[in-house]
Design an enzyme around this catalytic site. Structure first.
Site, short mmCIF file in Angstrom:
data_model
loop_
_atom_site.label_atom_id
_atom_site.label_comp_id
_atom_site.label_asym_id
_atom_site.label_seq_id
_atom_site.Cartn_x
_atom_site.Cartn_y
_atom_site.Cartn_z
CG HIS A 40 -1.69 -1.04 1.63
ND1 HIS A 40 -3.04 -1.02 1.41
CD2 HIS A 40 -1.43 -2.23 2.22
CE1 HIS A 40 -3.59 -2.15 1.84
NE2 HIS A 40 -2.62 -2.91 2.34
CD GLU A 105 -1.09 1.38 4.55
OE1 GLU A 105 -0.64 2.18 3.71
OE2 GLU A 105 -2.29 1.04 4.61
CG HIS A 147 -5.12 -1.78 -1.14
ND1 HIS A 147 -5.46 -0.69 -0.39
CD2 HIS A 147 -6.09 -2.71 -0.91
CE1 HIS A 147 -6.58 -0.97 0.28
NE2 HIS A 147 -6.98 -2.17 -0.02
#
Ligand SMILES: [Zn+2]
Length: 262
Positions: A40, A105, A147
């Protein structure tokens, strides 16, 4: 809440610099273990803000790892726990991607924040972290995903600037050299039926994308093709079924290990 957040008492990887436990966790469902890595971008202005949001109970989001622009790795959720990063998503028919994956992330303000390049130092850290996770969990190359791959249309991160070819050169993920884009070839742009459309849908579904082969170039197909292009043919992300997209998709499926096909 200390008993909940104490679930992560030591990092799972030697590469982790900081541990910052998120309370937004639960057990993985149906006995699922990590077989997918989801990349992500945070879409937030700085890593401190990202870690804050990923820790807030009211935000109901979390991830296993955050990688700063300087390559510093923070672990927020233990790998044996289910983090909340994928949302409504699917891959190869599995719709509980959170239970089946590890979420990374990557700090970047995203398309709404100017979408700067991912610094080399950050990509090196992402590469090393992926290799470490893959080695410990035996994750297949073709299950290191964006994602956007598992949530087409709803998500576009980590986006067209993410260095999938570089990761692949370092031994992470599945990727093939995309066929060059012919600027004259605008492909299908409207509602259209045909054997190529059906074949492309079959290939997309076989690769893992959430699409039903109908033989009709629908809005859904445009959306899924855009997700495919973001990852595998980033030179032009327009959702059109042009020759370059079709050939790149074919080659990608042709180079899948047999075990993942069918
Ligand atoms: Zn995301």
């Amino acid at each position: 809440m200390s008993d909940v957040i104490s679930v992560i008492d030591r990092p799972d990887s030697k590469l982790v610099a900081d541990v910052s436990p998120s309370p937004n966790i639960e057990p993985r469902q149906r006995g699922l273990t990590p077989t997918i890595i989801i990349a992500h971008y945070t879409g937030l202005p700085c890593v401190e803000k990202s870690i804050e949001v990923l820790s807030r109970p009211d935000c109901k989001v979390s991830c296993h790892y955050v990688v700063g622009e300087d390559g510093r790795i923070t672990q927020m959720v233990a790998e044996n726990m289910r983090a909340w990063h994928a949302g409504v998503s699917s891959w190869h028919g599995e719709t509980d991607i959170n239970s089946a994956s590890i979420g990374i992330e990557i700090q970047n303000p995203g398309h709404n924040g100017g979408y700067p390049d991912f610094p080399a130092m950050q990509m090196r850290a992402v590469t090393a972290l992926c290799k470490d996770i893959i080695a410990r969990h035996g994750i297949a190359a073709e299950r290191v995903l964006a994602h956007s791959d598992v949530a087409p249309g709803r998500k576009i991160d980590p986006g067209e600037k993410f260095d999938w070819p570089g990761l692949h050169r370092a031994g992470v993920g599945h990727w093939v050299e995309p066929m060059p884009v012919n600027p004259e070839d605008r492909g299908f742009s409207g509602r259209k039926q045909g054997p190529e459309v059906l074949e492309a849908q079959v290939l997309l579904a076989r690769y893992g994308y959430g699409i039903d082969p109908t033989g009709i170039y629908s809005e859904r197909m445009k959306t899924v093709l855009s997700a495919f292009q973001l990852h595998f043919r980033p030179a032009r992300v327009d959702g059109r079924l042009d020759l370059s997209t079709f050939a790149t998709l074919k080659r990608l499926v042709d180079t899948l290990p047999d075990v993942a096909v069918g």
